[in-house]
Design a protein around this motif. Sequence first.
Motif, PDB file in Angstrom:
ATOM      1  N   PRO A   1      46.873  45.587  48.545  1.00 37.36           N
ATOM      2  CA  PRO A   1      46.893  46.588  47.479  1.00 37.36           C
ATOM      3  C   PRO A   1      48.292  46.887  46.976  1.00 37.36           C
ATOM      4  N   SER A   2      49.327  46.254  47.535  1.00 39.15           N
ATOM      5  CA  SER A   2      50.674  46.671  47.162  1.00 39.15           C
ATOM      6  C   SER A   2      51.746  45.599  47.295  1.00 39.15           C
ATOM      7  N   ALA A   3      51.440  44.427  47.855  1.00 39.03           N
ATOM      8  CA  ALA A   3      52.480  43.405  48.017  1.00 39.03           C
ATOM      9  C   ALA A   3      52.668  42.697  46.686  1.00 39.03           C
ATOM     10  N   THR A   4      53.795  42.954  46.022  1.00 40.57           N
ATOM     11  CA  THR A   4      53.968  42.469  44.649  1.00 40.57           C
ATOM     12  C   THR A   4      54.756  41.165  44.562  1.00 40.57           C
ATOM     13  N   ASN A   5      55.330  40.696  45.675  1.00 37.70           N
ATOM     14  CA  ASN A   5      56.113  39.463  45.607  1.00 37.70           C
ATOM     15  C   ASN A   5      55.236  38.281  45.188  1.00 37.70           C
ATOM     16  N   PRO A   6      55.649  37.521  44.157  1.00 37.28           N
ATOM     17  CA  PRO A   6      54.809  36.439  43.623  1.00 37.28           C
ATOM     18  C   PRO A   6      54.416  35.395  44.681  1.00 37.28           C
ATOM     19  N   THR A   7      55.333  35.107  45.626  1.00 31.17           N
ATOM     20  CA  THR A   7      55.084  34.063  46.625  1.00 31.17           C
ATOM     21  C   THR A   7      53.740  34.229  47.339  1.00 31.17           C
ATOM     22  N   TYR A   8      53.333  35.462  47.547  1.00 35.17           N
ATOM     23  CA  TYR A   8      52.132  35.741  48.318  1.00 35.17           C
ATOM     24  C   TYR A   8      50.925  34.939  47.840  1.00 35.17           C
ATOM     25  N   THR A   9      50.704  34.908  46.537  1.00 34.12           N
ATOM     26  CA  THR A   9      49.541  34.183  46.028  1.00 34.12           C
ATOM     27  C   THR A   9      49.881  32.757  45.606  1.00 34.12           C
ATOM     28  N   GLN A  10      51.165  32.396  45.699  1.00 33.09           N
ATOM     29  CA  GLN A  10      51.544  31.048  45.265  1.00 33.09           C
ATOM     30  C   GLN A  10      51.500  30.035  46.389  1.00 33.09           C
TER      31      GLN A  10
ATOM     32  N   SER B   1      34.032  40.623  39.223  1.00 31.64           N
ATOM     33  CA  SER B   1      34.329  41.374  38.015  1.00 31.64           C
ATOM     34  C   SER B   1      33.851  42.783  38.301  1.00 31.64           C
ATOM     35  N   TYR B   2      34.733  43.565  38.877  1.00 28.53           N
ATOM     36  CA  TYR B   2      34.324  44.836  39.457  1.00 28.53           C
ATOM     37  C   TYR B   2      35.073  45.976  38.769  1.00 28.53           C
ATOM     38  N   LEU B   3      34.323  46.976  38.351  1.00 28.37           N
ATOM     39  CA  LEU B   3      34.961  48.126  37.721  1.00 28.37           C
ATOM     40  C   LEU B   3      35.309  49.136  38.805  1.00 28.37           C
ATOM     41  N   GLY B   4      36.552  49.140  39.210  1.00 27.17           N
ATOM     42  CA  GLY B   4      36.975  50.013  40.306  1.00 27.17           C
ATOM     43  C   GLY B   4      37.628  51.277  39.781  1.00 27.17           C
ATOM     44  N   VAL B   5      38.233  51.990  40.696  1.00 27.73           N
ATOM     45  CA  VAL B   5      38.954  53.217  40.355  1.00 27.73           C
ATOM     46  C   VAL B   5      40.097  52.901  39.394  1.00 27.73           C
ATOM     47  N   THR B   6      40.734  51.735  39.604  1.00 25.50           N
ATOM     48  CA  THR B   6      41.944  51.414  38.850  1.00 25.50           C
ATOM     49  C   THR B   6      41.633  50.648  37.566  1.00 25.50           C
ATOM     50  N   GLY B   7      40.389  50.304  37.329  1.00 19.30           N
ATOM     51  CA  GLY B   7      40.043  49.533  36.134  1.00 19.30           C
ATOM     52  C   GLY B   7      39.223  48.318  36.526  1.00 19.30           C
ATOM     53  N   ARG B   8      39.019  47.400  35.549  1.00 20.40           N
ATOM     54  CA  ARG B   8      38.218  46.218  35.867  1.00 20.40           C
ATOM     55  C   ARG B   8      39.066  45.213  36.624  1.00 20.40           C
ATOM     56  N   ILE B   9      38.524  44.748  37.755  1.00 20.13           N
ATOM     57  CA  ILE B   9      39.280  43.819  38.586  1.00 20.13           C
ATOM     58  C   ILE B   9      38.658  42.430  38.507  1.00 20.13           C
ATOM     59  N   GLU B  10      39.447  41.472  38.007  1.00 20.56           N
ATOM     60  CA  GLU B  10      39.060  40.061  37.988  1.00 20.56           C
ATOM     61  C   GLU B  10      40.259  39.278  38.476  1.00 20.56           C
ATOM     62  N   PHE B  11      39.993  38.152  39.142  1.00 21.85           N
ATOM     63  CA  PHE B  11      41.098  37.373  39.694  1.00 21.85           C
ATOM     64  C   PHE B  11      41.316  36.092  38.910  1.00 21.85           C
ATOM     65  N   ASP B  12      42.589  35.668  38.818  1.00 22.86           N
ATOM     66  CA  ASP B  12      42.847  34.353  38.240  1.00 22.86           C
ATOM     67  C   ASP B  12      42.740  33.307  39.343  1.00 22.86           C
ATOM     68  N   ASP B  13      43.024  32.030  39.022  1.00 27.06           N
ATOM     69  CA  ASP B  13      42.782  30.979  40.019  1.00 27.06           C
ATOM     70  C   ASP B  13      43.711  31.071  41.219  1.00 27.06           C
ATOM     71  N   LYS B  14      44.827  31.811  41.091  1.00 27.77           N
ATOM     72  CA  LYS B  14      45.727  31.945  42.245  1.00 27.77           C
ATOM     73  C   LYS B  14      45.314  33.085  43.170  1.00 27.77           C
ATOM     74  N   GLY B  15      44.553  34.029  42.645  1.00 25.82           N
ATOM     75  CA  GLY B  15      44.204  35.207  43.440  1.00 25.82           C
ATOM     76  C   GLY B  15      44.952  36.438  42.959  1.00 25.82           C
ATOM     77  N   ASP B  16      45.739  36.284  41.879  1.00 24.35           N
ATOM     78  CA  ASP B  16      46.372  37.454  41.258  1.00 24.35           C
ATOM     79  C   ASP B  16      45.352  38.142  40.371  1.00 24.35           C
ATOM     80  N   VAL B  17      45.544  39.434  40.178  1.00 21.83           N
ATOM     81  CA  VAL B  17      44.603  40.149  39.331  1.00 21.83           C
ATOM     82  C   VAL B  17      44.905  39.784  37.870  1.00 21.83           C
ATOM     83  N   LYS B  18      43.836  39.623  37.074  1.00 26.32           N
ATOM     84  CA  LYS B  18      44.029  39.291  35.656  1.00 26.32           C
ATOM     85  C   LYS B  18      44.455  40.546  34.907  1.00 26.32           C
ATOM     86  N   ASN B  19      45.318  40.396  33.932  1.00 27.74           N
ATOM     87  CA  ASN B  19      45.750  41.518  33.103  1.00 27.74           C
ATOM     88  C   ASN B  19      46.277  42.695  33.919  1.00 27.74           C
ATOM     89  N   GLY B  20      47.051  42.386  34.940  1.00 25.25           N
ATOM     90  CA  GLY B  20      47.607  43.489  35.738  1.00 25.25           C
ATOM     91  C   GLY B  20      48.498  44.346  34.858  1.00 25.25           C
TER      92      GLY B  20
END
Lengths: 314, 413
Positions: free
Chosen positions: B142-151, B353-372
Amino acid sequence: MSAVDFEILLQQILNGLVLGSVYALVALGYTMVYGVLGLINFAHGEVVMIGALSTLSAARLLQSVLPGLPGPIVLLLSTLAAIPVCMALGYTIERVAYRPLRFAPRLAPLITAIGVSILLQNIAMVVWGRSYHSFPAYVSTEPFQVFGATMTPVQVVIIVVAMAIMAGLMFLVHRTKLGRAMRATAENQSVAGLMGVNINAIISITFVIGSALAAVAGVMVAANYSIAHYYMGFVLGLKAFTAAVLGGIGNLGGAVAGGLLLGLIESLGAGYIGDLTGGFMGSNYQDVFAFFVLIMVLVFRPSGLMGERVAERA
Amino acid sequence: MNRSHVVSCTLAALAAFGLSGCGKEAPPPPAPQKAAPPPELAIKIGHVAPLTGNIAHLGKDNENGARLAVEELNAKGVMIEGKKLKIELIGEDDQADPKTGTVVAQKLVDAKVNGVVGHLNSGTTIPASKIYADAGIPQISPSATNPTYTQQGFKTAMRVMANDIQQGKVVGEFAVHKLGAKTVAIIDDRTAYGQGLADEVEKAAKAGGVKIVAREFTKNDATDFRAILTKIKGRRPDAVFYGGMDAQAGPMAKQMKQLGLKAKFMSGDGACTPEFIKLAGDAAEGFYCTQAGLPLERMTDKTFSERYKKRFNSEVQIYSPYSYDAVAVIVDAMKRAKSADPAVYITELPKTSYLGVTGRIEFDDKGDVKNGAITMYETREGKLNVLEVVGGAAPAAAEAPKAEAPKADAAKK
């Protein structure tokens, strides 16, 4: 050297002196216990932290009872309230965790010291919570100018208090009857005991005085950075320990000299390594530099800058 | 003899009970004797964040978010294949330390958790992600923002907020275009997060023609920054960026003010918290920071902060809405997969494609959230005020609250 460069250099030296005095304040407590007992009291940093946090609690209480009280008086009164707390804590630590191990192998009290440190940290986390507490500016932290560099009143107080405490402790150890008993205990516990010195009482008093100093140090540190936290004692304790070793652990003047030296090295190191090495090293080498100096000092003077006794204790 | 027999029977019964208690998604009892309540499907979700150490307040915030989700989902009663889901949250402490991070990750794998929410820091999330990947356990940070994580190419590694490439770009461009900065000094705390973000900001700022006049370093347990700040003061930058956490940024802002360093102070999500303002005091005024996500008042579920406050009696620090959503996303994937088995529901996670507290959550092919989304804040009068929101899912959903936002701001003042 242009005027700006001079101002920056002066500022870095002042930064170093203030940081060094903070280290020295904490290092005095380390060195005093070591001087008498030959024990590295790793819990000292935590006593510093408890001193700061209890002062904060006392100050909040005091202000809710007497809202109109001026800041410095609130700070003074609440520090006076925190000192007995730390004294009692210091006495208890010695009585419970160190005294039963006084004749145990050297490693055992060292491990209990680390244990006490972790225990106190976690107790403080439960009591004061995980959040940072902002320490109100009871003594002004508004800067004033010194030849183009800036200083705050708190920083002046820190330097003065560090020097005053060092002088007070030197007087106590070298000029009073209690000090003589302390030195005798440090020299040889059993012989001092045979000469009528109450060893247990002397060691307890050493701890109690060391803890009172820790309370004062904690207040100074918290006031300087306007921040208090259950974790604040840990890194501070390590740095102060380094300062005490650098100056010659067990030696009061050495603790202050070591603290000031460490502060200056860190400050000037962070400020100038980058330029001196043409950008090859930066402020990330600050600690490398500081500890390199520590290693060099210990290689050429194993007992530290001002230490006298060698290999007799450790 | 007789008595000892009774004792051993009891022990055996207890042991059997204990085993079924810890077993992974205990297989349904073949003949459900207690027919009245629906049979339960017990699952475990691991949560990891630093609960001790100097950012324990943020770690507890993340864990509280996940805990709230678990409690609400348990109370609501999620049904999977006719069985009522009973989620147990296993909260672990990684002390923000990469070594401890891998140890607790292994511990969670050994405990056979069905999914992991965490870790908090990029520095712990990245090494731990390999352990979860090897065990095939989905991990949502929910908070690790370093790009490497999903790369790294792990199917199991996902996150529910924007990464530092996006965040660094927003900060860098803000400095160039909005602040008009020509020279910038950058400080980082030498963690994977701080350093990574600082590097991205540096890239974006350089791309905008800004000169980096100083690149300084500190540590994530430091409180004295006067030496590096003094050096920076000598270089006279227009802006100073710090990549690190609030616990350092607060005192840093104060010391900048004391030293008479007048540059604009900026930081990323780690310092974009109410805690920062508390620590920096009046030095917090005019501080710019970003959060890798939407502001609370623009989130889809506006009651979240009230529910959070009611349950934990403390304010939302920053990423608890995201840890809340991470739990919900895992459970949502389980529902669609009709299984809590990591090997089965992991195939459903990327299709989320889940509408959560923070908005709609969808993932791209890497596992990053789309339209963050990235939100830029400025501190004024002791509050974090939204300056602008960059990106973000579903423009329609983001537009509607936009009209309300100024009113809300006005109401606050």
